[in-house]
Design an enzyme around this catalytic site. Sequence first.
Site, mmCIF file in Angstrom:
data_model
loop_
_atom_site.group_PDB
_atom_site.id
_atom_site.type_symbol
_atom_site.label_atom_id
_atom_site.label_comp_id
_atom_site.label_asym_id
_atom_site.label_seq_id
_atom_site.Cartn_x
_atom_site.Cartn_y
_atom_site.Cartn_z
ATOM 1 N N HIS A 201 -2.761 -2.962 -2.501
ATOM 2 C CA HIS A 201 -3.936 -2.463 -1.762
ATOM 3 C C HIS A 201 -5.059 -1.852 -2.529
ATOM 4 O O HIS A 201 -5.225 -2.061 -3.504
ATOM 5 C CB HIS A 201 -3.242 -0.981 -1.137
ATOM 6 C CG HIS A 201 -2.590 0.215 -2.127
ATOM 7 N ND1 HIS A 201 -3.453 0.904 -2.745
ATOM 8 C CD2 HIS A 201 -1.241 0.399 -2.445
ATOM 9 C CE1 HIS A 201 -2.773 1.506 -3.715
ATOM 10 N NE2 HIS A 201 -1.459 1.166 -3.462
ATOM 11 N N CYS A 219 2.871 0.453 -6.821
ATOM 12 C CA CYS A 219 2.085 -0.418 -5.852
ATOM 13 C C CYS A 219 1.027 -1.065 -6.992
ATOM 14 O O CYS A 219 1.030 -0.655 -8.053
ATOM 15 C CB CYS A 219 1.423 0.125 -4.939
ATOM 16 S SG CYS A 219 2.573 0.560 -3.534
#
Length: 364
Positions: A201, A219
């Site tokens: 992301h 992440c």
Amino acid sequence: MNIRVLLAFTILLSVIGGHANATTYAMPANSSDTVITQYPDGMPLTRADENETLLDVARRFLLGQTEIVRLNPDVDRWLVKKGEIVRLSNKRILPDSPHNGITLNISEYRMYYYPPTKKGQAPQQVMSYAHGVGRQDWKTPLGKTKVARKIMNPEWHPPESIRREHAANGDPLPVIVPPGPHNPLGTRALYLDLPGEYRIHGTDIDKINGIGMQITHGCVRMYPKDVEELYDLVAVGTPVYIVKQPIKVGWLDNVLYVEAHPDLEGEETTMDQRFAVALGLIQKNNNQELPDFDQQSLNKALKEQSGEPIAIYERLPPLEEAEASASIPAAAPVSTPAPVQKPIAKPVPKPTRKPSPDGYYHGG
């Protein structure tokens, strides 16, 4: 590099550095080579036009914070003075993974994306992006997965564990963080087919300097424009290989290179351990034979861990290349002698064992 060439490079990089998103490399002409080069003429440098930080330079040239700091150990991270020279990345060794889809090498905080090709064709280029990874207590998982879904302007539903952590630090989080400049997922999210809501992301404006660091809750975090570009390129179902390869070895034009990166936080390897890993990779890339490589250069790469590929050995070109260069018409004789192999250093004994470091691709 003399000052004239240096200035030429400075002007060139000033022109091309501020517009592209991904750093796009042509794949080597020899399909068995795995070293890619951005600037073929030598070591790329840039000159600061004004007082700035190394992080400003990193963002301008699509590099992560750890990478640019390792390349410039004598430059103040927080003050690059006007006119000061900063070294940039040039060559990279492709991670040991399939050349399709996305490979995330968390050891170098770098992603490699191979655009789709027609069936049976090898990739002609590879696109590379800087990214951040999971910190010591929230490690990014290793292995093969795929892009399960994509969401534009995602909401963030922080897990209870993260909410407790923020509350303990005096920074409470809402149950849902809406899209916007302070959403840590940024404007794009590619969800991976892994338990636990792992994503590739973007980032919010508060954490943009964390690209290229071990800073996330597991992440993979990218610069905003980079993730927007990747989002449009990558289809759902694209394979993703997450590897941890602090040491890489590869060929380019009959020269063998080694590239070394520092250990991640919470991990510590000794020089002997790094040397054993490097020897195993050198053998793997040389038909299980240990060539007469430059041990001093290898030691330098493993000690400095700058992330810059360093040449350690040059071999004779394949026989067909030598024959092709020798097949010249009699009317145009050439006096240049055939190339002679010049080993750089004394040989070292073969290792007694073949290390299998975690994070290297073994198929499947």
